[in-house]
Design a protein around this motif. Structure first.
Motif, PDB file in Angstrom:
ATOM      1  N   LEU A 275      21.618 -33.409  10.088  1.00 29.76           N
ATOM      2  CA  LEU A 275      21.587 -32.375   9.054  1.00 29.76           C
ATOM      3  C   LEU A 275      22.843 -31.503   9.058  1.00 29.76           C
ATOM      4  O   LEU A 275      23.072 -30.744   8.118  1.00 29.76           O
TER       5      LEU A 275
ATOM      6  N   VAL B  34      20.279 -26.330   4.242  1.00 30.40           N
ATOM      7  CA  VAL B  34      19.838 -27.269   5.267  1.00 30.40           C
ATOM      8  C   VAL B  34      20.760 -27.170   6.478  1.00 30.40           C
ATOM      9  O   VAL B  34      20.309 -27.115   7.625  1.00 30.40           O
TER      10      VAL B  34
ATOM     11  N   ASP C   6      24.541 -32.393   6.063  1.00 25.83           N
ATOM     12  CA  ASP C   6      23.719 -32.424   4.851  1.00 25.83           C
ATOM     13  C   ASP C   6      24.512 -31.824   3.683  1.00 25.83           C
ATOM     14  O   ASP C   6      25.265 -30.863   3.864  1.00 25.83           O
TER      15      ASP C   6
ATOM     16  N   ALA D  44      13.236 -28.777   8.678  1.00 27.73           N
ATOM     17  CA  ALA D  44      14.166 -28.557   9.788  1.00 27.73           C
ATOM     18  C   ALA D  44      13.751 -27.369  10.643  1.00 27.73           C
ATOM     19  O   ALA D  44      14.087 -27.295  11.830  1.00 27.73           O
TER      20      ALA D  44
ATOM     21  N   PHE E 179      15.928 -30.531  -1.406  1.00 33.13           N
ATOM     22  CA  PHE E 179      16.629 -29.830  -0.324  1.00 33.13           C
ATOM     23  C   PHE E 179      15.783 -28.760   0.336  1.00 33.13           C
ATOM     24  O   PHE E 179      15.881 -28.525   1.544  1.00 33.13           O
TER      25      PHE E 179
ATOM     26  N   ARG F 215      13.610 -30.301   2.882  1.00 32.25           N
ATOM     27  CA  ARG F 215      14.371 -30.630   4.088  1.00 32.25           C
ATOM     28  C   ARG F 215      14.630 -29.380   4.924  1.00 32.25           C
ATOM     29  O   ARG F 215      14.547 -29.406   6.151  1.00 32.25           O
ATOM     30  N   THR F 216      14.949 -28.276   4.254  1.00 36.79           N
ATOM     31  CA  THR F 216      15.247 -27.037   4.964  1.00 36.79           C
ATOM     32  C   THR F 216      14.042 -26.561   5.764  1.00 36.79           C
ATOM     33  O   THR F 216      14.152 -26.183   6.946  1.00 36.79           O
TER      34      THR F 216
ATOM     35  N   TYR G 265      10.261 -35.671   7.001  1.00 36.98           N
ATOM     36  CA  TYR G 265      10.751 -35.158   5.723  1.00 36.98           C
ATOM     37  C   TYR G 265      12.189 -34.653   5.799  1.00 36.98           C
ATOM     38  O   TYR G 265      12.671 -33.988   4.881  1.00 36.98           O
ATOM     39  N   LEU G 266      12.894 -34.960   6.872  1.00 36.66           N
ATOM     40  CA  LEU G 266      14.263 -34.475   7.030  1.00 36.66           C
ATOM     41  C   LEU G 266      15.251 -35.154   6.091  1.00 36.66           C
ATOM     42  O   LEU G 266      16.375 -34.670   5.920  1.00 36.66           O
ATOM     43  N   ALA G 267      14.834 -36.254   5.493  1.00 34.94           N
ATOM     44  CA  ALA G 267      15.714 -36.957   4.546  1.00 34.94           C
ATOM     45  C   ALA G 267      15.141 -36.932   3.134  1.00 34.94           C
ATOM     46  O   ALA G 267      15.618 -37.668   2.263  1.00 34.94           O
ATOM     47  N   HIS G 268      14.188 -36.061   2.878  1.00 36.49           N
ATOM     48  CA  HIS G 268      13.566 -35.983   1.557  1.00 36.49           C
ATOM     49  C   HIS G 268      14.599 -35.531   0.523  1.00 36.49           C
ATOM     50  O   HIS G 268      15.472 -34.703   0.813  1.00 36.49           O
TER      51      HIS G 268
END
Length: 269
Positions: free
Chosen positions: A92, A100, A95, A81, A74, A77-78, A68-71
């Protein structure tokens, strides 16, 4: 949501995704997690809008975080991470969302994140200030943003805090006064902010407290009267402020030194 389950405040809020659509288990890609009890609609769900529910999902399923790091959302993603392997976080650092980048800055090796000291968003620089130490903090102690400098000052060593003695913000000079080496404290005796001088009075060597004995602010004089040598209490026994006189008399009594012996008439002033 399962009935009868204890709920924290807000847990009864319907599950909706980041686009405002109702969340359903029917089209979820993690059906096996639901069956095995590793997710729970309304409590621990990666598709939910609420950060608390997303965080619960990843706390149970950290192995899924890197997916989910590219979802596009935001906050997802945070939170991802926070749980993903640091080896997957390098992208990231660029990002578009500060939150993020800040999370990546907190988790990646220091050598990888030093460039973020020039990040345009103060949230990222504040995150770094809380992470870095030693000379790595120096650029942040000179940051144009007050909150960044304050965060850096709180993390700085006493030696580094000497660079903060002339900072335009009183809170930062106050932080310096709390922790710099005693030899540098006299430089703050004439600080324009009384709260800074109070910190100086609380730490200054007793033999140098006379530098603040006639301070225009009664709070500073009170702090001096609390620590000054008993032989030097006479000036404070006739101070214009009642609180200062009282602490001076109290200390004189505690130390069994009579007011007459200090050369002051034994009368109310």
């Amino acid at each position: 949501m399962s009935e009868g389950k204890d709920m924290a405040p807000g847990e009864d809020v319907p599950a909706i995704d980041w686009l405002g659509n109702p969340v359903s288990c029917g089209d979820c890609p993690h059906e096996e997690n639901r069956i095995s009890g590793r997710c729970d609609l309304g409590r621990a769900c990666v598709r939910d809008l609420r950060a608390r529910r997303i965080d619960r999902f990843f706390s149970i399923n950290p192995d899924l975080a890197e997916n989910y790091l590219a979802h596009p959302f935001f906050e997802l993603r945070t939170i991802a991470a926070r749980y993903a392997s640091p080896f997957r976080l390098i992208p990231l650092l660029s990002d578009p969302e500060p939150d993020v980048r800040a999370m990546a800055a907190l988790r990646l090796p220091v050598a990888r994140v030093l460039a973020l000291r020039r990040d345009p968003d103060r949230r990222v620089r504040i995150a770094l200030a809380r992470r870095l130490s030693g000379d790595d903090l120096l650029p942040l102690l000179a940051d144009p943003d007050y909150q960044v400098r304050l965060s850096a000052a709180r993390a700085a060593t006493p030696a580094l805090l000497v660079s903060c003695l002339d900072d335009p913000e009183p809170d930062i000079r106050r932080e310096a006064a709390r922790r710099i080496d005693h030899v540098h404290l006299p430089a703050l005796v004439g600080d324009p902010e009384p709260l800074v001088r109070i910190e100086v009075a609380r730490r200054l060597e007793v033999g140098r407290l006379h530098l603040l004995s006639r301070d225009p602010d009664f709070r500073v004089r009170y702090a001096v009267a609390e620590r000054v040598a008993v032989d030097d209490l006479a000036l404070f026994l006739t101070d214009e402020d009642e609180a200062v006189r009282e602490i001076a008399r109290e200390r004189a009594g505690i130390d069994k030194v009579g007011i007459y012996n200090l050369g002051i008439d034994n009368k109310e002033t």
